[in-house]
Enzyme design. Structure first.
Site, mmCIF file in Angstrom:
data_model
loop_
_atom_site.group_PDB
_atom_site.id
_atom_site.type_symbol
_atom_site.label_atom_id
_atom_site.label_comp_id
_atom_site.label_asym_id
_atom_site.label_seq_id
_atom_site.Cartn_x
_atom_site.Cartn_y
_atom_site.Cartn_z
ATOM 1 C CG ASN A 8 -11.516 41.905 20.931
ATOM 2 O OD1 ASN A 8 -11.230 43.096 20.840
ATOM 3 N ND2 ASN A 8 -10.773 40.966 20.369
ATOM 4 C CB ALA A 10 -10.437 44.919 18.119
ATOM 5 C CB CYS A 11 -14.493 41.334 17.901
ATOM 6 S SG CYS A 11 -15.616 40.078 17.254
ATOM 7 N N GLY A 12 -16.135 43.095 15.407
ATOM 8 C CA GLY A 12 -17.445 43.569 14.966
ATOM 9 C C GLY A 12 -18.590 42.772 15.559
ATOM 10 N NE ARG A 15 -17.035 47.517 16.299
ATOM 11 C CZ ARG A 15 -16.067 46.949 15.583
ATOM 12 N NH1 ARG A 15 -14.950 46.551 16.176
ATOM 13 N NH2 ARG A 15 -16.206 46.777 14.283
#
Length: 134
Positions: A8, A10-12, A15
């Site tokens: 995802n 949008a997820c740190g 990433r």
């Protein structure tokens, strides 16, 4: 080494895990699971191969977990799986699969259990440094 990450962007944590895979020299197959969710068979396999139960693999924060009543003690694994399939945001992330195993990589450095060893320090988005093991 081959790897697949259920990602995802949008997820740190997701990433950081993707960046850590690349840091150890792996260019993984990236599946944005909110766009292309796994089917039931794949989801069940990911969870089992990671040594988790559906409840342990469910994401509560920022999801409809509570409003769907998934925290109630009588909710079955099948009901949680059904909810994850209907609402993929309930699938915790990121799952990573390599020849060495499957992990839910929270925190992101758990991915190092199933990759080649870290050869140089890695800096997470928040500045935390992950050092190679001695």
């Amino acid at each position: 080494m081959n790897a697949t990450i259920y990602h995802n962007p949008a997820c740190g944590t997701s990433r950081n895990t993707l960046a850590l895979l690349r840091h150890v020299g792996i260019e993984p197959r990236v599946i944005e699971y909110l766009v292309t969710p796994p089917d039931r068979t794949t989801l069940v396999r990911l969870i089992a191969d990671a040594g988790l139960t559906p409840r342990q693999a469910a994401r509560e924060k920022g999801t409809p977990f509570a409003e769907l009543g998934l925290g109630d003690p009588g909710v079955t694994d099948d009901q949680i799986l059904d909810a994850m399939l209907a609402h993929p945001i309930l699938i915790n992330r990121p799952f990573v699969v390599t020849e060495r195993g499957t992990r839910l990589c929270r925190p992101s450095e758990i991915v190092l259990e199933i990759t080649p060893p870290l050869q140089s320090p890695f800096v997470k988005e928040d500045g935390e440094v992950i050092a190679p093991s001695p």
